[in-house]
Design a protein around this motif. Structure first.
Motif, PDB file in Angstrom:
ATOM      1  N   GLY A  91       0.710  -1.726  -0.367  1.00 58.72           N
ATOM      2  CA  GLY A  91       0.079   0.212  -0.397  1.00 58.72           C
ATOM      3  C   GLY A  91       1.071   1.503  -0.181  1.00 58.72           C
ATOM      4  N   VAL A  92       0.234   2.895  -0.695  1.00 56.96           N
ATOM      5  CA  VAL A  92       1.088   3.496  -0.263  1.00 56.96           C
ATOM      6  C   VAL A  92       1.371   3.952   0.318  1.00 56.96           C
ATOM      7  CG1 VAL A  92       0.200   4.618  -2.127  1.00 56.96           C
ATOM      8  CG2 VAL A  92      -0.965   5.601  -0.078  1.00 56.96           C
ATOM      9  N   ASP A  93       1.458   3.651   1.845  1.00 55.14           N
ATOM     10  CA  ASP A  93       1.165   3.703   3.259  1.00 55.14           C
ATOM     11  C   ASP A  93       2.818   3.338   3.981  1.00 55.14           C
ATOM     12  OD1 ASP A  93      -0.492   5.122   4.760  1.00 55.14           O
ATOM     13  OD2 ASP A  93      -1.458   3.046   5.165  1.00 55.14           O
ATOM     14  N   ASN A  94       3.044   1.702   2.554  1.00 54.92           N
ATOM     15  CA  ASN A  94       4.606   1.413   3.734  1.00 54.92           C
ATOM     16  C   ASN A  94       5.831   1.338   2.789  1.00 54.92           C
ATOM     17  OD1 ASN A  94       2.409  -1.680   3.043  1.00 54.92           O
ATOM     18  ND2 ASN A  94       3.244  -1.042   4.291  1.00 54.92           N
ATOM     19  N   ILE A  95       5.258   2.814   1.490  1.00 52.39           N
ATOM     20  CA  ILE A  95       6.282   3.580   0.522  1.00 52.39           C
ATOM     21  C   ILE A  95       7.558   3.817   1.922  1.00 52.39           C
ATOM     22  CG2 ILE A  95       6.832   5.052  -0.643  1.00 52.39           C
ATOM     23  CD1 ILE A  95       4.828   5.226  -2.553  1.00 52.39           C
ATOM     24  N   PHE A  96       7.417   4.679   2.245  1.00 53.45           N
ATOM     25  CA  PHE A  96       8.450   5.214   3.791  1.00 53.45           C
ATOM     26  C   PHE A  96       7.888   5.763   4.795  1.00 53.45           C
ATOM     27  CE2 PHE A  96      10.189   7.746   6.569  1.00 53.45           C
ATOM     28  CZ  PHE A  96      11.644   7.745   6.314  1.00 53.45           C
ATOM     29  N   PRO A  97       8.662   4.287   5.842  1.00 50.65           N
ATOM     30  CA  PRO A  97       9.775   3.551   5.878  1.00 50.65           C
ATOM     31  C   PRO A  97       9.825   3.025   5.171  1.00 50.65           C
ATOM     32  CG  PRO A  97       8.860   3.645   8.030  1.00 50.65           C
ATOM     33  CD  PRO A  97       8.322   4.122   7.287  1.00 50.65           C
ATOM     34  N   HIS A  98       8.777   1.656   5.825  1.00 43.79           N
ATOM     35  CA  HIS A  98       8.998   0.055   5.213  1.00 43.79           C
ATOM     36  C   HIS A  98       9.897   0.220   3.965  1.00 43.79           C
ATOM     37  CE1 HIS A  98       8.745  -3.555   6.072  1.00 43.79           C
ATOM     38  NE2 HIS A  98       7.832  -3.864   4.693  1.00 43.79           N
ATOM     39  N   HIS A  99       9.274   0.362   3.174  1.00 43.42           N
ATOM     40  CA  HIS A  99       9.984  -0.392   1.839  1.00 43.42           C
ATOM     41  C   HIS A  99      11.583   0.591   1.133  1.00 43.42           C
ATOM     42  CE1 HIS A  99       6.076  -1.804  -0.052  1.00 43.42           C
ATOM     43  NE2 HIS A  99       6.701  -3.121   0.811  1.00 43.42           N
ATOM     44  N   GLU A 100      11.203   2.125   1.661  1.00 42.37           N
ATOM     45  CA  GLU A 100      13.084   3.268   1.448  1.00 42.37           C
ATOM     46  C   GLU A 100      13.469   1.979   2.270  1.00 42.37           C
ATOM     47  OE1 GLU A 100      12.426   5.994  -0.584  1.00 42.37           O
ATOM     48  OE2 GLU A 100      14.449   5.451  -0.440  1.00 42.37           O
ATOM     49  N   ASN A 101      13.475   1.312   3.059  1.00 43.24           N
ATOM     50  CA  ASN A 101      13.830   0.681   4.421  1.00 43.24           C
ATOM     51  C   ASN A 101      14.734  -0.595   3.755  1.00 43.24           C
ATOM     52  OD1 ASN A 101      14.257   3.186   6.231  1.00 43.24           O
ATOM     53  ND2 ASN A 101      13.414   2.230   7.238  1.00 43.24           N
ATOM     54  N   GLU A 102      13.507  -0.636   3.144  1.00 45.21           N
ATOM     55  CA  GLU A 102      14.151  -2.192   2.891  1.00 45.21           C
ATOM     56  C   GLU A 102      15.009  -2.532   1.413  1.00 45.21           C
ATOM     57  OE1 GLU A 102      11.141  -4.952   0.838  1.00 45.21           O
ATOM     58  OE2 GLU A 102       9.943  -4.431   2.713  1.00 45.21           O
ATOM     59  N   ILE A 103      14.530  -1.389   0.693  1.00 45.08           N
ATOM     60  CA  ILE A 103      15.948  -1.148  -0.338  1.00 45.08           C
ATOM     61  C   ILE A 103      17.478  -1.096   0.223  1.00 45.08           C
ATOM     62  CG2 ILE A 103      16.530   0.755  -2.101  1.00 45.08           C
ATOM     63  CD1 ILE A 103      13.309   0.627  -3.177  1.00 45.08           C
ATOM     64  N   ALA A 104      16.971  -0.127   0.869  1.00 43.51           N
ATOM     65  CA  ALA A 104      18.644   0.169   1.614  1.00 43.51           C
ATOM     66  C   ALA A 104      19.687  -0.809   2.450  1.00 43.51           C
ATOM     67  CB  ALA A 104      18.384   1.244   2.702  1.00 43.51           C
ATOM     68  N   GLN A 105      18.598  -1.712   2.920  1.00 40.68           N
ATOM     69  CA  GLN A 105      19.489  -3.018   3.749  1.00 40.68           C
ATOM     70  C   GLN A 105      19.470  -4.057   2.391  1.00 40.68           C
ATOM     71  OE1 GLN A 105      16.014  -3.147   7.537  1.00 40.68           O
ATOM     72  NE2 GLN A 105      15.878  -4.219   5.194  1.00 40.68           N
ATOM     73  N   SER A 106      18.979  -4.257   1.463  1.00 42.30           N
ATOM     74  CA  SER A 106      18.806  -5.391   0.967  1.00 42.30           C
ATOM     75  C   SER A 106      20.246  -4.582  -0.607  1.00 42.30           C
ATOM     76  CB  SER A 106      17.395  -5.307   0.084  1.00 42.30           C
ATOM     77  OG  SER A 106      17.119  -6.211   0.624  1.00 42.30           O
ATOM     78  N   GLU A 107      20.300  -3.299  -1.129  1.00 46.55           N
ATOM     79  CA  GLU A 107      20.577  -2.899  -1.834  1.00 46.55           C
ATOM     80  C   GLU A 107      22.242  -2.530  -1.552  1.00 46.55           C
ATOM     81  OE1 GLU A 107      17.768  -1.353  -4.601  1.00 46.55           O
ATOM     82  OE2 GLU A 107      19.100  -0.389  -4.931  1.00 46.55           O
ATOM     83  N   ALA A 108      22.279  -2.612  -0.286  1.00 50.54           N
ATOM     84  CA  ALA A 108      23.452  -2.213   0.498  1.00 50.54           C
ATOM     85  C   ALA A 108      24.730  -3.666   0.768  1.00 50.54           C
ATOM     86  CB  ALA A 108      23.275  -1.705   1.700  1.00 50.54           C
ATOM     87  N   TYR A 109      23.698  -4.218   1.161  1.00 52.03           N
ATOM     88  CA  TYR A 109      23.682  -5.786   1.536  1.00 52.03           C
ATOM     89  C   TYR A 109      24.743  -6.971   0.650  1.00 52.03           C
ATOM     90  CZ  TYR A 109      24.070 -10.733   2.996  1.00 52.03           C
ATOM     91  OH  TYR A 109      24.159 -11.813   3.250  1.00 52.03           O
ATOM     92  N   SER A 110      24.495  -6.874  -0.349  1.00 47.77           N
ATOM     93  CA  SER A 110      23.887  -7.286  -2.160  1.00 47.77           C
ATOM     94  C   SER A 110      24.764  -6.795  -3.407  1.00 47.77           C
ATOM     95  CB  SER A 110      23.052  -8.547  -2.557  1.00 47.77           C
ATOM     96  OG  SER A 110      21.719  -7.223  -3.113  1.00 47.77           O
ATOM     97  N   GLY A 111      24.518  -5.483  -2.928  1.00 44.32           N
ATOM     98  CA  GLY A 111      25.318  -4.401  -4.102  1.00 44.32           C
ATOM     99  C   GLY A 111      23.868  -4.660  -5.365  1.00 44.32           C
ATOM    100  N   LYS A 112      22.734  -5.508  -5.519  1.00 46.62           N
ATOM    101  CA  LYS A 112      21.997  -5.420  -6.532  1.00 46.62           C
ATOM    102  C   LYS A 112      20.886  -4.529  -6.016  1.00 46.62           C
ATOM    103  CE  LYS A 112      22.670  -9.953  -5.957  1.00 46.62           C
ATOM    104  NZ  LYS A 112      22.463 -11.670  -6.524  1.00 46.62           N
ATOM    105  N   PRO A 113      19.890  -4.338  -6.994  1.00 53.02           N
ATOM    106  CA  PRO A 113      18.871  -4.003  -6.509  1.00 53.02           C
ATOM    107  C   PRO A 113      17.011  -5.068  -6.311  1.00 53.02           C
ATOM    108  CG  PRO A 113      19.339  -3.875  -9.180  1.00 53.02           C
ATOM    109  CD  PRO A 113      20.390  -5.015  -8.332  1.00 53.02           C
TER     110      PRO A 113
END
Ligand code: ZN
Length: 467
Positions: free
Chosen positions: A227-249
C-alpha cells in the motif's frame, strides 16, 4: 505489452520479466496483531488482480507474501492480552487465511513467517555491520542512512531532509523523521529475545521483508507490491538494507495501491467507520460484491467505500449473472453465427488492452459490459444460435479467472438430489424420451443448475440467481 507505473522513478514502463514467461512477486502481508480491515483487503485484492492477470496472459507467477508475527504492534498487543506472542498471533493468522478464502483471493505460493526466519535476518545484519552500513548502539544495531547514497530514491525524500545524526527505534514513523533506523533491537523487559550471532535481541520490522523476499525469490525479483503507506519508511528501508548488503537492486518494479476511505473520511476505530470482513459479513454483505467493489476502482486512486457504492457493485455484478442465466437457460436454434465469435475476440482484446495499461480495470470491465449489451441486442433480434450461447458463457467465465467474482461451479457444491436429477435426464435422453429430458432440464434450471450437452456427455453449472 504490459505497462506499469513504477513507483521507483515515477514513470510508466513496459514490463520486462527477468525470466521470459515468469513473474516473481513479493507482497507485504499482514501484521497479525488484529483482524485485517477492508483497507488491507483492498491491497490484497489489487495484488490478486495483478497475479491473476499475469496467469491469464500465460505467465508463471511465483508469489510470496510474508506474515509479520513479530514487530512493535504484535508485541504490544500480546503483552496487553497477557499471551505469548505465538499464541496471540496464531489466531489472527488463521483468521487472515479464512478471510482470503471468503474473498476468493488466490493463495500465495508461500507465506513465510518472520519468527521462522531470524537466522536469515541476522545474516544480512552481520553483513551490513561488516561492510560499515550498520553500527551498534546500546545493544541495538542501526542502519546508517548517510552511508547509502540511494536512500530516499523510492519515496523521493530530499537528502537535506535526512536527519543523519539521529536514530529512531520505532518500526513506523513519518517522512519528516527519516533517520537511522533499527535493524536489530536490544533485549527489553516484556519482549521476546533471540540469541543470535549478532547478539541477543529481536528484529526490526523492515529487515524481515528484506530477508524473506530474497530467500524465496532471489535478488532482484520482478515486482514488489504494497500500500502507499508502505513506501516510507518500510520499502525505502527494505531497499537500503537489501541493496547495501548485496550490491544488487531489490526489485525492478514497485507498485503501490492507494488508500481506502469510508464515506469520504479516513477509516478510524474511534469514529466507528472501521470495518473488518467479519463486520461486513454480519451486515449480510455478499463477499463477492465486496470483492467486486474493491477490485473495480483503479489501484492508484483513492477508493471511497460507501454502502451506496456497494449497492452499485451489487447491481453491476447482478447484470453479469443475469446475462449468464439468460444465455444459459434460454433455448436457441442450433448453429453458430458469424457475428458472435468476432464480438468475443474484440471484447477479449479490449479486456486485455485495458489491464495491460497499468491494470486499468475500468477499461477491462467496459469491454465486458459492452459485449453484454451487444449480445442482448442480438438475442432480442433472434440472431443468437446455440453454439454462440455456449461460447459466450464460456468466454465470460474465462474473464472471471481474472475477476474472481462469479459463483464457483465446483461439482461438490451440487447437492446429491440435483446430481440424481442430472443422471435421470441423461438416462431419459439415452432412451430418446426427449419430453421427460426437457422437463427435468427445466426443473434443474429452476433450481439454478444449467446444463450443457457436450460431445463427452453433459456438463452443468450452478447459477444462484439471487446470490
Ligand atoms: Zn514488508
Amino acid at each position: 505489452m504490459i505497462e506499469f507505473l513504477n513507483t521507483l522513478g515515477g514513470k510508466k514502463e513496459v514490463f520486462v520479466p527477468l525470466v521470459p514467461g515468469e513473474v516473481k512477486v513479493y507482497t507485504c502481508g499482514p501484521t497479525v496483531y488484529d483482524f485485517a480491515h477492508i483497507g488491507n483487503f483492498r491491497a490484497y485484492i489489487f495484488e490478486d488482480l495483478l497475479k491473476r492477470f499475469f496467469q491469464f496472459m500465460g505467465y508463471r507467477v511465483t508469489h510470496v507474501m510474508n506474515i509479520t508475527d513479530v514487530d512493535d504492534k504484535t508485541i504490544a498487543a500480546s503483552n496487553a492480552r497477557g499471551l505469548s506472542l505465538k499464541d496471540y498471533t496464531e489466531a489472527y493468522i488463521q483468521a487472515f487465511f479464512d478471510d482470503l478464502r471468503i474473498l476468493n483471493i488466490a493463495p500465495a505460493d508461500r507465506y513465510p513467517r518472520a519468527t521462522e526466519h531470524i537466522p536469515e535476518m541476522t545474516q544480512i545484519i552481520a553483513g551490513l555491520l561488516e561492510k560499515g552500513y550498520a553500527y551498534r548502539q546500546e545493544g541495538s544495531v542501526y542502519f546508517s542512512i548517510a552511508k547509502f547514497p540511494g536512500y530516499g530514491k523510492l519515496s523521493r525524500i530530499k537528502p537535506e531532509d535526512l536527519r543523519t545524526s539521529d536514530r529512531i527505534e520505532a518500526d513506523e514513523y513519518e517522512k519528516e523523521s527519516a533517520r537511522d533506523f533499527a535493524l536489530w533491537k536490544a533485549p527489553k523487559e516484556g519482549e521476546p529475545v533471540w540469541e543470535t550471532e549478532i547478539g541477543p535481541g529481536r528484529p526490526g520490522w523492515h529487515i524481515e521483508c528484506s530477508a524473506m523476499s530474497s530467500k524465496y525469490l532471489g535478488q532482484p525479483f520482478d515486482i514488489h507490491c504494497g500500500g502507499v503507506d508502505n513506501i516510507f519508511p518500510h520499502h525505502e528501508n527494505e531497499i537500503a538494507q537489501s541493496e547495501a548488503y548485496s550490491g544488487k537492486p531489490l526489485a525492478n518494479v514497485w507498485l503501490h495501491c492507494h488508500h481506502l476511505i469510508i464515506n469520504g473520511k479516513k477509516m478510524s476505530k474511534s469514529k466507528g467507520n472501521y470495518f473488518t470482513l467479519k463486520d461486513l459479513l454480519a451486515k449480510r454483505i455478499n463477499p463477492a460484491v465486496l470483492r467486486y467493489l474493491l477490485l473495480t476502482t483503479h489501484y492508484r486512486r483513492v477508493l471511497n467505500f460507501t454502502f451506496e457504492a456497494l449497492d452499485q457493485a451489487s447491481a453491476a455484478l447482478q447484470r453479469i449473472k443475469d446475462f449468464l442465466y439468460e444465455i444459459e437457460t434460454a433455448s436457441f436454434p442450433p448453429g453458430r453465427s458469424a457475428a458472435v465469435p468476432e464480438l468475443l475476440a474484440e471484447a477479449r482484446t479490449k479486456f486485455v488492452d485495458g489491464l495491460s495499461d497499468d491494470l486499468n480495470i475500468s477499461l477491462a470491465l467496459t469491454a465486458l459490459f459492452e459485449l453484454i449489451k451487444k449480445i442482448n441486442v442480438l438475442i432480442k433480434d433472434g440472431k443468437i444460435l446455440a453454439d454462440d450461447a455456449i461460447e459466450t458463457s464460456a468466454f465470460v467465465y474465462s474473464l472471471d479467472r481474472v475477476l474472481g467474482v462469479l459463483p464457483s461451479t465446483k461439482e461438490t457444491e451440487l447437492p446429491e438430489e440435483l446430481r440424481a436429477k442430472v443422471r435421470d435426464r441423461e438416462r431419459a435422453r439415452k432412451e430418446k424420451n426427449y419430453g421427460l429430458a426437457d422437463e427435468i432440464r427445466r426443473e434443474l434450471a429452476d433450481a439454478g443448475v444449467l446444463l450443457e450437452d457436450a460431445k463427452d456427455g453433459v456438463r452443468w453449472k450452478l447459477i444462484k440467481k439471487n446470490e
